[in-house]
Write a protein that holds these residues in place. Structure first.
Motif: not given
Length: 256
Positions: A158-162, A141-147
């Motif tokens: 890195i892209f937007r997902d959980t 996890e990078v952030s709650p909405k990025k992996v």
């Protein structure tokens, strides 16, 4: 040796990615990709597809492990359709896999080494991005909405997902892959030498699997003809036909 993943990028973007070892699709823009392929001219190794970036209404970006980056006016769905057309499967096959194994939509595209999953789903859900998880070794996890995912060659994307959703969908894609392997092994038993490994069967019923796939296909056909039938009725018809029976069915009669 040149990094195959960074082919097709402009020099500044390529050098930055090679310096950091990270491809950040949340910041990558169509103008960062200098290799443009027009509609109808795309010939790539679809089995090595790593990412399709939804950039609507601009050009779609896509990345393959063998040939690097491209951009094209085609939509992500059109690109996935090309990947599917390069295999022996159809969109219906992939949706049927989800139905047979009682998995979740959107349906993964699993064929050969390719395992494509929907990712970066926009609120309107018209066009999405797709990630080829067959080359992913680790998910963080990078952030709650990025992996951040690590690829087999050590580079990262890195892209937007959980993390929760992505891992769940990767597990489902893997289940589909093993189911398709069992289908293949079960079929192969009928043509293989007597010493073919007994474990290949593993209790898998290839005939039952074919009936279920036929029911799913016929069900959609009947809906398209505005003559829907229950799965039980369709199964009765299909099993009868497979047994060589020529009788007709009138399910509106009380006897059925």
């Amino acid at each position: 040796m040149a990094n195959r993943l960074t082919r097709g990028l402009n020099q500044s973007t390529r050098l930055e990615i090679e310096r950091t070892g990270v491809i950040d699709f949340t910041h990558l823009k169509p103008e960062d990709v200098v290799r443009h392929v027009p509609r109808g001219k795309i010939e790539v190794d679809w089995q090595s597809l790593l990412f399709i970036k939804n950039s609507r209404p601009a050009d779609t970006i896509f990345l393959t492990a063998r040939e690097g980056f491209f951009r094209t006016p085609m939509t992500p769905k059109e690109l996935v359709s090309l990947a599917i057309d390069s295999t022996d499967k159809t969109w219906h096959d992939h949706h049927t896999n989800v139905q047979l194994l009682q998995l979740s939509e959107p349906a993964p595209v699993v064929s050969g080494n390719l395992q494509l999953l929907v990712t970066e789903q926009p609120m309107r859900k018209h066009q999405t991005s797709w990630v080829g998880v067959q080359s992913i070794e680790r998910v963080n996890e990078v952030s709650p909405k990025k992996v951040r995912v690590q690829l087999e060659n050590g580079m990262e994307m890195i892209f937007r997902d959980t993390v929760t959703r992505l891992r769940k969908k990767m597990t489902e894609a893997n289940r589909i892959k093993h189911h398709l392997i069992k289908e293949h092994q079960s079929s192969l038993q009928h043509f293989a030498p007597d010493k073919y490994p007994e474990s290949a069967a593993d209790g898998f019923d290839i005939r039952e699997d074919r009936v279920k796939r036929s029911v799913a296909l016929l069900s959609d056909c009947m809906v398209a003809l505005n003559q829907p039938q229950s799965p039980q009725n369709l199964r009765t018809v299909i099993v009868s036909v497979l047994r060589g029976n020529r009788g007709t069915f009138h399910f509106e009669d009380e006897q059925y």
